[in-house]
Scaffold this motif. Structure first.
Motif, PDB file in Angstrom:
ATOM      1  N   ASN A   1       0.817  -1.211   0.000  1.00  0.00           N
ATOM      2  CA  ASN A   1       0.000   0.000   0.000  1.00  0.00           C
ATOM      3  C   ASN A   1       0.855   1.266   0.000  1.00  0.00           C
ATOM      4  O   ASN A   1       0.339   2.368  -0.142  1.00  0.00           O
ATOM      5  CB  ASN A   1      -0.926   0.003   1.229  1.00  0.00           C
ATOM      6  N   ILE A   2       2.175   1.094   0.140  1.00  0.00           N
ATOM      7  CA  ILE A   2       3.073   2.253   0.239  1.00  0.00           C
ATOM      8  C   ILE A   2       3.386   2.816  -1.146  1.00  0.00           C
ATOM      9  O   ILE A   2       3.914   2.115  -2.005  1.00  0.00           O
ATOM     10  CB  ILE A   2       4.364   1.874   0.970  1.00  0.00           C
ATOM     11  N   LYS A   3       3.074   4.083  -1.325  1.00  0.00           N
ATOM     12  CA  LYS A   3       3.344   4.772  -2.591  1.00  0.00           C
ATOM     13  C   LYS A   3       4.719   5.442  -2.557  1.00  0.00           C
ATOM     14  O   LYS A   3       5.433   5.459  -3.554  1.00  0.00           O
ATOM     15  CB  LYS A   3       2.263   5.824  -2.838  1.00  0.00           C
ATOM     16  N   ASN A   4       5.063   6.022  -1.432  1.00  0.00           N
ATOM     17  CA  ASN A   4       6.330   6.727  -1.274  1.00  0.00           C
ATOM     18  C   ASN A   4       6.879   6.430   0.116  1.00  0.00           C
ATOM     19  O   ASN A   4       6.236   6.743   1.113  1.00  0.00           O
ATOM     20  CB  ASN A   4       6.122   8.238  -1.463  1.00  0.00           C
ATOM     21  N   GLU A   5       8.069   5.823   0.167  1.00  0.00           N
ATOM     22  CA  GLU A   5       8.613   5.342   1.432  1.00  0.00           C
ATOM     23  C   GLU A   5       8.902   6.482   2.409  1.00  0.00           C
ATOM     24  O   GLU A   5       8.648   6.366   3.606  1.00  0.00           O
ATOM     25  CB  GLU A   5       9.895   4.547   1.192  1.00  0.00           C
ATOM     26  N   TYR A   6       9.435   7.597   1.890  1.00  0.00           N
ATOM     27  CA  TYR A   6       9.727   8.714   2.780  1.00  0.00           C
ATOM     28  C   TYR A   6       8.464   9.221   3.448  1.00  0.00           C
ATOM     29  O   TYR A   6       8.399   9.382   4.673  1.00  0.00           O
ATOM     30  CB  TYR A   6      10.409   9.868   2.035  1.00  0.00           C
ATOM     31  N   TRP A   7       7.430   9.509   2.648  1.00  0.00           N
ATOM     32  CA  TRP A   7       6.195  10.047   3.206  1.00  0.00           C
ATOM     33  C   TRP A   7       5.463   9.011   4.048  1.00  0.00           C
ATOM     34  O   TRP A   7       4.761   9.359   5.004  1.00  0.00           O
ATOM     35  CB  TRP A   7       5.300  10.592   2.094  1.00  0.00           C
ATOM     36  N   ALA A   8       5.632   7.731   3.707  1.00  0.00           N
ATOM     37  CA  ALA A   8       5.023   6.674   4.521  1.00  0.00           C
ATOM     38  C   ALA A   8       5.625   6.670   5.915  1.00  0.00           C
ATOM     39  O   ALA A   8       4.911   6.564   6.922  1.00  0.00           O
ATOM     40  CB  ALA A   8       5.209   5.315   3.857  1.00  0.00           C
TER      41      ALA A   8
END
Length: 405
Positions: free
Chosen positions: A206-213
């Motif tokens: 479900n993670i689109k962007n690791e930093y923002w996650a």
């Protein structure tokens, strides 16, 4: 703020009964505000208590816990000017109970501050364990500890799980006083991080962007994160701007509605660079920028060359401002210059300190760093990068720091 809201967060904080109260949570969860509200109520109801509120620096206190204290006291009609000693940042209630806001940069100073009945360690990860332990060891009553959980630290290892400690996680949903604009900003971060923001945030698919996650796990879910790969780890905080620090030049990054305009002054002291935050503000017109830039002394400013119109207009107000030379891969070039040796940052540079702690390298889908920094937490850093690029690689103008009449 013109009224006091009894939030869910305050209700949860009031339910904590053990001596040590560890409050972990996300941004805008109402942690600090709620704890201060509970402490004020405690001070009013209990005589002859001595409460100490501790943060990393005096500027951090003034922008955080101390500001919340004054706001709550004034909103509720309790603040008496004569009862507050601004020099010591100490308020004395009518029943003899006192609350003091202080900062300690050494174990010796923490020990020398003496004993107290109650303690609040605000933004605890930025307080070294040795200092925190010295303060806790000289506190006979309640101990509050709050933080955003960017990573595990001494509170998790030394306090949480002990028989005399409570632990709670607060989220922005616990804060009914949250402005709608901030709530929308947080929801936008969730959309950046996950394909389905309402689904399980721990689901890797479900993670689109690791930093923002990771950001959302820390600052929205209030869970322990891991902001790996910070760009700068070669800096430290210095209490004040020393009188013998030599001014060299300044860097400016432009903003307006969504981003702040920033101005960072660069100094040289005992072989080290020193940065001091002068401007960090949204909504500034070029005339406002010029006025602020000229306020303290005649600066030499290197600004973002992508704004030639702003530079030309500000220059008309008598400001010595020039565009920054931007060659190929100018961002990484400037970063490399800043990474070459240790630099100092004044404690009052609160926004720069925050950005330095959150400015990380981007990662690809495999979790590998790609040699490019994130496009965020970089407003003051861009300003520092501009001045560093011009001063160290292509010096243009010799400047003498002189006061403006």
């Amino acid at each position: 703020m013109n009224k006091f809201t009894y939030t869910t967060a305050i209700g949860k904080l009031r339910s904590l009964k053990k001596r040590k109260k560890v409050v972990q949570g996300g941004t805008w969860a109402g942690k600090t505000f709620g704890i201060i509200a509970v402490i004020i109520d405690f001070c009013i109801k209990n005589e002859e208590r001595s409460v100490t509120v501790v943060a990393e620096s005096v500027p951090a206190l003034k922008n955080g816990a101390l500001k919340d204290f004054k706001d709550i006291m004034r909103i509720t009609g309790r603040f008496i000017e004569e009862s507050y000693n601004g020099t010591d940042r100490k308020y004395t209630f009518s029943n003899g109970t006192t609350i003091q806001f202080d900062s300690f940069d050494s174990v010796g100073k923490a020990q020398g501050a003496g004993k107290r009945t109650d303690l609040f360690i605000n933004e605890a990860p930025y307080i070294p364990f040795e200092i925190a332990d010295a303060l806790i060891g000289r506190t006979s009553g309640n101990i509050w500890i709050d933080f955003n959980p960017t990573a595990k630290f001494w509170a998790h290892d030394e306090i949480v799980g002990n028989p005399d400690s409570d632990f709670i996680i607060l989220k922005y949903t616990d804060n009914e006083a949250l402005p709608e604009t901030i709530k929308n900003e947080l929801l936008l971060k969730l959309q950046k991080a996950f394909y389905d923001s309402s689904a399980n945030h721990k689901d890797a698919d479900n993670i689109k962007n690791e930093y923002w996650a990771n950001w959302c796990r820390v600052y929205i879910d209030g869970e322990i994160g891991n902001l790996e790969g910070v760009v700068f780890n070669n800096w430290r905080i210095i209490d004040n701007l020393p009188k013998d620090a030599k001014y060299t030049a300044s860097g400016m990054d432009f903003g307006y509605t969504n981003d702040p305009t920033t101005l960072i002054d660069r100094y040289y002291l005992d072989g080290k660079r020193l940065y001091d935050e002068a401007i960090y503000q949204k909504g500034l017109l070029n005339s406002d920028i010029a006025k602020l830039a000229k306020k303290d002394f005649s600066r030499l400013i290197y600004a973002d060359s992508a704004e030639p119109k702003s530079i030309a207009e500000i220059k008309r107000y008598g400001v010595k401002i020039y565009p920054t030379d931007k060659g190929r891969d100018s961002i990484n070039f400037g970063i490399q210059l800043m990474q070459e040796d240790e630099f100092l940052v004044t404690a009052r540079s609160a926004n720069m300190i925050k950005e330095l702690r959150h400015y990380t390298w981007q990662k690809n889908k495999s979790g590998e760093r790609i040699g490019k920094p994130i496009d965020g937490w970089n407003h003051t850093i861009d300003s520092a990068r501009y001045v560093e690029t011009m001063v160290r690689s292509k010096p243009k103008v010799k400047v003498t720091r002189s006061k403006v009449a």
